[in-house]
Design a protein around this motif. Structure first.
Motif, PDB file in Angstrom:
ATOM      1  N   ARG A 121       0.819  -1.211   0.000  1.00 38.38           N
ATOM      2  CA  ARG A 121       0.000   0.000   0.000  1.00 38.38           C
ATOM      3  C   ARG A 121       0.854   1.263   0.000  1.00 38.38           C
ATOM      4  N   LEU A 122       2.119   1.149   0.380  1.00 40.59           N
ATOM      5  CA  LEU A 122       2.985   2.313   0.536  1.00 40.59           C
ATOM      6  C   LEU A 122       3.229   3.059  -0.773  1.00 40.59           C
ATOM      7  N   GLY A 123       3.525   2.323  -1.854  1.00 40.98           N
ATOM      8  CA  GLY A 123       3.837   2.978  -3.127  1.00 40.98           C
ATOM      9  C   GLY A 123       2.746   3.905  -3.617  1.00 40.98           C
ATOM     10  N   PRO A 124       1.516   3.388  -3.802  1.00 40.79           N
ATOM     11  CA  PRO A 124       0.437   4.279  -4.255  1.00 40.79           C
ATOM     12  C   PRO A 124       0.130   5.395  -3.254  1.00 40.79           C
ATOM     13  N   ALA A 125       0.192   5.091  -1.968  1.00 43.76           N
ATOM     14  CA  ALA A 125      -0.065   6.119  -0.957  1.00 43.76           C
ATOM     15  C   ALA A 125       1.007   7.200  -1.016  1.00 43.76           C
ATOM     16  N   LEU A 126       2.243   6.790  -1.203  1.00 42.23           N
ATOM     17  CA  LEU A 126       3.342   7.743  -1.307  1.00 42.23           C
ATOM     18  C   LEU A 126       3.173   8.638  -2.529  1.00 42.23           C
ATOM     19  N   ASP A 127       2.748   8.062  -3.642  1.00 44.23           N
ATOM     20  CA  ASP A 127       2.475   8.858  -4.846  1.00 44.23           C
ATOM     21  C   ASP A 127       1.429   9.927  -4.557  1.00 44.23           C
ATOM     22  N   MET A 131       2.147  14.117  -4.294  1.00 42.92           N
ATOM     23  CA  MET A 131       1.511  15.061  -5.209  1.00 42.92           C
ATOM     24  C   MET A 131       0.796  16.189  -4.462  1.00 42.92           C
ATOM     25  N   THR A 132       0.576  16.030  -3.156  1.00 41.49           N
ATOM     26  CA  THR A 132      -0.033  17.105  -2.378  1.00 41.49           C
ATOM     27  C   THR A 132       1.006  18.132  -1.937  1.00 41.49           C
ATOM     28  N   LEU A 133       2.284  17.787  -2.059  1.00 38.05           N
ATOM     29  CA  LEU A 133       3.355  18.718  -1.694  1.00 38.05           C
ATOM     30  C   LEU A 133       3.576  19.718  -2.822  1.00 38.05           C
ATOM     31  N   THR A 134       4.153  20.845  -2.482  1.00 40.41           N
ATOM     32  CA  THR A 134       4.488  21.833  -3.509  1.00 40.41           C
ATOM     33  C   THR A 134       5.664  21.316  -4.329  1.00 40.41           C
TER      34      THR A 134
END
Length: 195
Positions: A121-127, A131-134
């Motif tokens: 679950r980490l990979g997709p969650a990390l993506d 993407m929420t970061l600047t």
């Protein structure tokens, strides 16, 4: 007869200065832009922009960090102009093995089904969280935690003090960790609230 009055053409001098750095510039641009075409365009824009400034290039002591700084600024200018973000998933930039190393605070000592599920679950969650970061935050984390750049080199390329790099890196990691933990928390099954 001395040939010292012959000076190589401007294009040869420029080529001799920039060509050794093109591969590194492209790799950096690819990390920033996330797509091959955008990275190539970014490098090309920088090269075209710098060609008229050959005298300035020849006076630079450490050309590679200087070129990376110009490349980074060009990228930020493009992002601001287009008001868009890179859409390349982080899992393509970071292998699944290094994701666990990079976010070692989420690991446990046991290698059971729970850990395997968490890592899948980490990979997709990390993506999603990245993407929420600047773009600035993503760049900082990618340069330091993924590519392994030294903080001193990042400070030079981004043209900010070393202390600022350290504090931003700390804040970015804390924000990323908090968002990831929320993203990976198990959800309560519906209808079981009053039990």
């Amino acid at each position: 007869m001395a040939l010292s009055f012959f000076k190589p053409s401007k294009s040869r001098r420029f080529d001799a200065l920039v060509r050794p750095h093109l591969d590194a510039m492209y790799r950096f641009a690819y990390r920033l832009a996330g797509q091959q075409q955008d990275a190539e365009d970014l490098v090309q824009d920088v090269v075209v922009k710098l060609f008229p400034k050959l005298d300035e290039l020849e006076s630079v002591d450490q050309l590679r960090p200087w070129l990376n700084r110009v490349l980074y600024r060009q990228f930020i200018d493009q992002v601001r102009r287009k008001n868009r973000q890179s859409d390349r998933p982080l899992t393509e930039l970071v292998g699944s093995e290094s994701q666990a190393d990079w976010l070692d605070s989420l690991e446990s000592d046991s290698v059971g089904p729970d850990l395997q599920l968490e890592q899948s679950r980490l990979g997709p969650a990390l993506d999603r969280v990245m993407m929420t970061l600047t773009p600035d935050q993503r760049t900082l984390l990618l340069l330091h935690d993924v590519d392994g750049w030294r903080q001193e080199d990042i400070a030079e390329v981004l043209d900010i003090p070393l202390g600022t790099v350290k504090s931003r890196l700390h804040r970015c990691r804390a924000a990323l960790r908090k968002k990831l933990q929320r993203e990976l928390e198990p959800t309560e099954p519906a209808g079981r609230v009053g039990e």
